[in-house]
Design an enzyme around this catalytic site. Structure first.
Site, mmCIF file in Angstrom:
data_model
loop_
_atom_site.group_PDB
_atom_site.id
_atom_site.type_symbol
_atom_site.label_atom_id
_atom_site.label_comp_id
_atom_site.label_asym_id
_atom_site.label_seq_id
_atom_site.Cartn_x
_atom_site.Cartn_y
_atom_site.Cartn_z
ATOM 1 N N THR A 150 0.997 -1.075 -0.042
ATOM 2 C CA THR A 150 0.122 0.124 -0.108
ATOM 3 C C THR A 150 0.748 1.324 -0.004
ATOM 4 O O THR A 150 0.373 2.430 -0.440
ATOM 5 C CB THR A 150 -0.983 -0.034 1.248
ATOM 6 O OG1 THR A 150 -0.127 -0.186 2.330
ATOM 7 C CG2 THR A 150 -2.141 -1.101 1.141
ATOM 8 N N ASP A 209 9.421 0.831 4.723
ATOM 9 C CA ASP A 209 10.631 0.288 5.467
ATOM 10 C C ASP A 209 11.401 1.345 6.079
ATOM 11 O O ASP A 209 11.962 1.158 7.078
ATOM 12 C CB ASP A 209 11.202 -0.718 4.631
ATOM 13 C CG ASP A 209 10.492 -1.916 4.364
ATOM 14 O OD1 ASP A 209 9.389 -2.008 4.993
ATOM 15 O OD2 ASP A 209 10.748 -2.604 3.437
#
Length: 389
Positions: free
Chosen positions: A36, A179
């Protein structure tokens, strides 16, 4: 701190002097919200206690020298390269990650050479963001050597964007912002609710143990990579679908307009869109669950996420599906793959008293199929990147 000490000791032993400082960054588990981030959507990660540490000292010759400490205690030295000569394609393999960060920071006014020695306990290829932890730790080390803090302008969110550029344009992996932001911005005992488009972030308390639960992480030892074609093909498909629908990103397709949107797309793109739209909704529902204190209610959302990633986004593999199925059959409240897919790890929401039963069921399921023995541990929300000493 253990990895920071290992990095510092290896630096001193190999360089003959102590490092100027040591910086480290964690891996992450994404509780929910997969694929997403590059669709301008919502994510909900937390940082792991496992870290990559970088011991660093400045050099006066403009050269970047990087070595990494292996599990066998031996240093692997990459070929030194002048920071001024860095460009995409100039460095390959694992050394491309720190080199890419130095390449980006050169454009941000940090162009001096450095000696870097890396140590860590994050398994590579496990889908726990080891490459981003390395890049974030290197970014903080190079900034620190230049007398700059990650909290200075443009802040940690800005550093995350620099790391994404290194990953995208130097390494060649078309990752989003999840991340890097998790590694830099997560805090202990919380999950990070991030709206990728706006950058708005909320630290949501997350104490599974207080509810008699834990997040079990299963490293299936099925290694994955973001630089292969599968990840990039799905990202390109999402961008193509958004263009056909006339929206900036798939985040802009409302759930109540999903059926109409799918009717307007070719069949090959419909599953990608269905996953992204429904996954964003699962993230928002998960945040509502956490705010209401009903942690156990996360279980069905996790399992639904895995089914969507498996059936619509088609990024699961046998090892991930086996781990999810075994965990659920043994009493996990929910389970799903984490990371970009094509290998990596699974998380399962498990009652604490069922830990041993679930772990044994996963190990037995892998043994029955002749798969490599997976590694398991409890994921505990931990602190983000920073200077250790």
């Amino acid at each position: 701190m253990i990895q920071a000490r290992r990095a510092a000791d290896a630096f001193s032993a190999s360089r003959g002097s102590a490092p100027h400082g040591v910086w480290s960054a964690p891996g992450r588990v994404n509780l929910i919200g997969e694929h997403t981030d590059y669709n301008d959507g919502f994510v909900l990660p937390f940082a792991l206690p496992h870290r990559i540490a970088v011991a660093a000292a400045p050099r006066s010759d403009g050269v970047l020298s990087v070595a990494t400490l292996g599990d066998d205690g031996r240093l692997r030295q990459a070929a030194p390269i002048a920071v001024a000569d860095l460009e995409p394609g100039a460095v390959t393999g694992w050394a491309a990650y720190p080199a890419g960060v130095a390449w980006v920071l050169r454009d941000e006014g940090v162009a001096a050479g450095a000696d870097l020695v890396v140590a860590g306990d994050l398994p590579a290829g496990a889908g726990l963001s080891s490459s981003h932890a390395l890049e974030c730790a290197v970014a903080l080390a190079l900034l620190g050597l230049a007398g700059r803090s990650p909290d200075d302008e443009p802040g940690r969110a800005g550093v995350a964007r620099w790391v994404r550029r290194a990953e995208n344009d130097f390494v060649g992996a078309p990752t989003g912002l999840l991340d890097q932001t998790a590694s830099l911005c997560c805090v202990e005992a919380h999950v990070l609710f991030l709206d990728v488009r706006s950058g708005k972030a909320e630290q949501v308390p997350f104490d599974a143990a207080a509810h008699g639960l834990e997040v079990l992480v299963v490293d299936t030892r099925s290694s994955h990579s973001h630089t292969d074609g599968g990840y990039g093909a799905r990202r390109a498909g999402c961008e193509e679908a958004a263009g056909l629908l006339g929206v900036p990103a798939l985040r802009d397709v409302p759930p109540d307009g999903l059926a109409d949107a799918l009717d307007r797309l070719p069949g090959r793109l419909r599953p990608l869109v269905r996953h992204v739209v429904t996954e964003d909704e699962r993230v928002l529902r998960a945040v509502e669950v956490l705010r209401a204190g009903g942690l156990a209610d996360l279980g069905p959302l996790l399992t639904a996420s895995h089914a969507s990633l498996r059936d619509d986004y088609r990024v699961s593999v046998e090892e991930l599906d086996v781990a999810v199925a075994a965990a659920l059959a043994a009493g996990a409240l929910g389970a799903r793959m984490v990371g970009g897919g094509f290998g990596g790890s699974v998380i399962a929401l498990v009652p604490v008293e069922a830990h041993g039963t679930v772990v044994r069921a996963v190990l037995d399921a892998f043994a029955e199929r002749g798969l490599p023995v997976p590694r398991t541990f409890t994921g505990v929300p931990s602190a983000g990147a920073g200077r250790d000493f």
